[in-house]
Design a protein around this motif. Sequence first.
Motif, PDB file in Angstrom:
ATOM      1  N   LEU A 170    -104.387  -8.943 -64.357  1.00 43.96           N
ATOM      2  CA  LEU A 170    -104.449  -9.714 -65.246  1.00 43.96           C
ATOM      3  C   LEU A 170    -105.839  -9.624 -65.168  1.00 43.96           C
ATOM      4  O   LEU A 170    -106.412  -9.120 -64.147  1.00 43.96           O
ATOM      5  CB  LEU A 170    -103.991 -10.969 -65.242  1.00 43.96           C
ATOM      6  N   THR A 171    -106.451  -9.934 -66.170  1.00 43.93           N
ATOM      7  CA  THR A 171    -107.902 -10.384 -66.066  1.00 43.93           C
ATOM      8  C   THR A 171    -108.668 -10.787 -64.679  1.00 43.93           C
ATOM      9  O   THR A 171    -108.062 -12.704 -64.619  1.00 43.93           O
ATOM     10  CB  THR A 171    -108.830 -10.801 -67.544  1.00 43.93           C
ATOM     11  N   PRO A 172    -109.766 -11.560 -64.076  1.00 43.91           N
ATOM     12  CA  PRO A 172    -110.134 -12.422 -62.757  1.00 43.91           C
ATOM     13  C   PRO A 172    -110.623 -13.512 -63.838  1.00 43.91           C
ATOM     14  O   PRO A 172    -109.763 -14.618 -63.349  1.00 43.91           O
ATOM     15  CB  PRO A 172    -111.877 -11.754 -62.837  1.00 43.91           C
ATOM     16  N   GLY A 173    -110.776 -13.036 -64.789  1.00 44.94           N
ATOM     17  CA  GLY A 173    -110.863 -15.539 -66.051  1.00 44.94           C
ATOM     18  C   GLY A 173    -109.210 -15.653 -65.986  1.00 44.94           C
ATOM     19  O   GLY A 173    -109.136 -16.923 -65.910  1.00 44.94           O
ATOM     20  N   HIS A 214    -110.079 -15.209 -78.335  1.00 44.27           N
ATOM     21  CA  HIS A 214    -109.325 -16.917 -78.248  1.00 44.27           C
ATOM     22  C   HIS A 214    -109.374 -17.640 -77.146  1.00 44.27           C
ATOM     23  O   HIS A 214    -110.224 -17.274 -76.592  1.00 44.27           O
ATOM     24  CB  HIS A 214    -108.056 -16.200 -77.980  1.00 44.27           C
ATOM     25  N   ASP A 215    -109.059 -19.036 -77.428  1.00 48.49           N
ATOM     26  CA  ASP A 215    -109.300 -19.862 -76.651  1.00 48.49           C
ATOM     27  C   ASP A 215    -108.830 -20.041 -75.738  1.00 48.49           C
ATOM     28  O   ASP A 215    -108.159 -20.869 -75.230  1.00 48.49           O
ATOM     29  CB  ASP A 215    -109.042 -21.154 -77.396  1.00 48.49           C
ATOM     30  N   ALA A 216    -109.004 -18.884 -74.374  1.00 50.95           N
ATOM     31  CA  ALA A 216    -108.319 -18.669 -73.138  1.00 50.95           C
ATOM     32  C   ALA A 216    -109.992 -18.210 -72.690  1.00 50.95           C
ATOM     33  O   ALA A 216    -111.038 -17.824 -72.545  1.00 50.95           O
ATOM     34  CB  ALA A 216    -107.233 -17.849 -73.349  1.00 50.95           C
ATOM     35  N   ARG A 217    -109.434 -18.565 -71.008  1.00 53.71           N
ATOM     36  CA  ARG A 217    -111.003 -18.140 -70.212  1.00 53.71           C
ATOM     37  C   ARG A 217    -111.701 -16.065 -70.651  1.00 53.71           C
ATOM     38  O   ARG A 217    -112.404 -16.323 -70.434  1.00 53.71           O
ATOM     39  CB  ARG A 217    -110.632 -18.224 -69.462  1.00 53.71           C
ATOM     40  N   GLU A 218    -110.469 -15.373 -70.920  1.00 59.14           N
ATOM     41  CA  GLU A 218    -110.524 -14.310 -70.705  1.00 59.14           C
ATOM     42  C   GLU A 218    -109.561 -13.491 -71.006  1.00 59.14           C
ATOM     43  O   GLU A 218    -108.981 -12.381 -70.742  1.00 59.14           O
ATOM     44  CB  GLU A 218    -111.697 -13.877 -68.996  1.00 59.14           C
ATOM     45  N   ALA A 219    -109.273 -13.220 -72.324  1.00 57.86           N
ATOM     46  CA  ALA A 219    -107.880 -13.406 -72.768  1.00 57.86           C
ATOM     47  C   ALA A 219    -108.341 -11.384 -73.512  1.00 57.86           C
ATOM     48  O   ALA A 219    -109.568 -10.870 -73.389  1.00 57.86           O
ATOM     49  CB  ALA A 219    -107.852 -14.042 -74.826  1.00 57.86           C
ATOM     50  N   ALA A 220    -107.149 -11.123 -72.933  1.00 54.94           N
ATOM     51  CA  ALA A 220    -107.223  -9.682 -72.929  1.00 54.94           C
ATOM     52  C   ALA A 220    -105.416  -8.957 -74.135  1.00 54.94           C
ATOM     53  O   ALA A 220    -105.252  -9.716 -74.273  1.00 54.94           O
ATOM     54  CB  ALA A 220    -106.836  -8.500 -72.799  1.00 54.94           C
ATOM     55  N   GLN A 221    -105.533  -8.239 -74.915  1.00 54.56           N
ATOM     56  CA  GLN A 221    -104.184  -7.325 -75.516  1.00 54.56           C
ATOM     57  C   GLN A 221    -104.755  -6.443 -75.415  1.00 54.56           C
ATOM     58  O   GLN A 221    -105.465  -5.010 -74.867  1.00 54.56           O
ATOM     59  CB  GLN A 221    -104.347  -7.546 -76.900  1.00 54.56           C
ATOM     60  N   PHE A 222    -103.892  -5.309 -75.092  1.00 54.71           N
ATOM     61  CA  PHE A 222    -103.309  -4.505 -74.595  1.00 54.71           C
ATOM     62  C   PHE A 222    -102.861  -2.932 -75.986  1.00 54.71           C
ATOM     63  O   PHE A 222    -102.435  -3.111 -76.650  1.00 54.71           O
ATOM     64  CB  PHE A 222    -101.708  -3.790 -73.420  1.00 54.71           C
ATOM     65  N   VAL A 223    -103.407  -1.794 -75.427  1.00 58.02           N
ATOM     66  CA  VAL A 223    -103.186  -0.324 -76.517  1.00 58.02           C
ATOM     67  C   VAL A 223    -102.883   0.611 -75.272  1.00 58.02           C
ATOM     68  O   VAL A 223    -102.795   1.147 -73.830  1.00 58.02           O
ATOM     69  CB  VAL A 223    -104.327   0.387 -76.659  1.00 58.02           C
ATOM     70  N   PHE A 224    -101.136   0.682 -75.695  1.00 55.90           N
ATOM     71  CA  PHE A 224    -100.441   1.892 -74.811  1.00 55.90           C
ATOM     72  C   PHE A 224    -100.810   2.852 -74.752  1.00 55.90           C
ATOM     73  O   PHE A 224    -100.628   3.640 -76.338  1.00 55.90           O
ATOM     74  CB  PHE A 224     -98.956   0.652 -74.558  1.00 55.90           C
ATOM     75  N   ARG A 225    -100.531   3.813 -74.168  1.00 55.11           N
ATOM     76  CA  ARG A 225    -100.460   6.059 -74.440  1.00 55.11           C
ATOM     77  C   ARG A 225     -99.558   5.989 -73.083  1.00 55.11           C
ATOM     78  O   ARG A 225     -99.669   6.042 -71.747  1.00 55.11           O
ATOM     79  CB  ARG A 225    -101.461   6.147 -74.814  1.00 55.11           C
ATOM     80  N   SER A 226     -99.004   6.690 -73.773  1.00 53.19           N
ATOM     81  CA  SER A 226     -97.872   7.917 -72.941  1.00 53.19           C
ATOM     82  C   SER A 226     -97.024   8.983 -74.029  1.00 53.19           C
ATOM     83  O   SER A 226     -96.415   8.829 -74.932  1.00 53.19           O
ATOM     84  CB  SER A 226     -97.044   7.050 -72.590  1.00 53.19           C
ATOM     85  N   CYS A 227     -97.071  10.218 -73.369  1.00 57.87           N
ATOM     86  CA  CYS A 227     -96.553  11.243 -73.811  1.00 57.87           C
ATOM     87  C   CYS A 227     -96.740  11.458 -74.654  1.00 57.87           C
ATOM     88  O   CYS A 227     -95.950  11.487 -75.974  1.00 57.87           O
ATOM     89  CB  CYS A 227     -95.068  10.983 -73.927  1.00 57.87           C
ATOM     90  N   GLY A 228     -97.598  11.701 -75.534  1.00 62.52           N
ATOM     91  CA  GLY A 228     -98.718  11.461 -77.182  1.00 62.52           C
ATOM     92  C   GLY A 228     -98.150  10.776 -78.315  1.00 62.52           C
ATOM     93  O   GLY A 228     -98.340  10.770 -79.033  1.00 62.52           O
TER      94      GLY A 228
END
Length: 257
Positions: free
Chosen positions: A80-83, A119-133
């Motif tokens: 998770l992020t520090p925020g 977003h109304d959060a301290r340090e929000a993150a969404q994600f991109v995942f990569r594996s096996c092409g």
Amino acid sequence: MGLRFASLGSGSKGNGTLVASGDHCLLVDCGFTIKETERRMARLGMSPADLTAILVTHEHSDHLSGVAPLARRYSLPVYLTPGTLRARDIGKLPQIHLIEGHQPFTVADILVTPVAVPHDAREAAQFVFRSCGSSLGLLTDLGTVTPHVEAHFGDCDALVLEANHDPQMLAQGPYPPSLKRRVGGAYGHLSNQQAAGFLQRVGYEHLQHLVVAHISEKNNTLELARVAMAEMVESVENCIFACQKEGFDWLTVEARG
């Protein structure tokens, strides 16, 4: 075999998404009790004991409330992020991995790229995942689609995308004015029209899977979301709508080429 993904549930009453590659499985967010998480994972043929790690997008309860109890019970590392870590006191965690500067990192054989979102959060993150092409984007809980977001999520092979509310339903609905402004604001949640506009700008014909997610039970309907996303529903190879009660079952993202 590319990435696989499934949902424990999607909405304001609790969220959790499984992302798997080979023998490794990540849980993104956990807004359920341990017992409910175990039950929902069992429906997908999984147990928390099968997890490699938990990733957290932000500190809101429907995403975070079950993270620490589950991590402690099953001795799971948490990313998770520090925020987000500082935003709430979630108690002791077995292992903490801080996402610094939203830099990509690897968990097992999965490359994870955190993307900062408004977003109304301290340090929000969404994600991109990569594996096996293959690549998968998880994009919910943001009020505005920025150029930064478009640059990271426009080229995914599969996408879980928020279409949270219908603006007219939100305006006429039961929420108090302050909450209506929050949900519909620049740091709230994407409307059906914002989600559709994002896909029109970045393109969607290449998507193997489009999952429309985080649909509000009070400020939206499946029919309104389908109407707004009609062009994409007809064009994407597989378009489904995630629900709060059951999420969605396993989907596989094939490697390109």
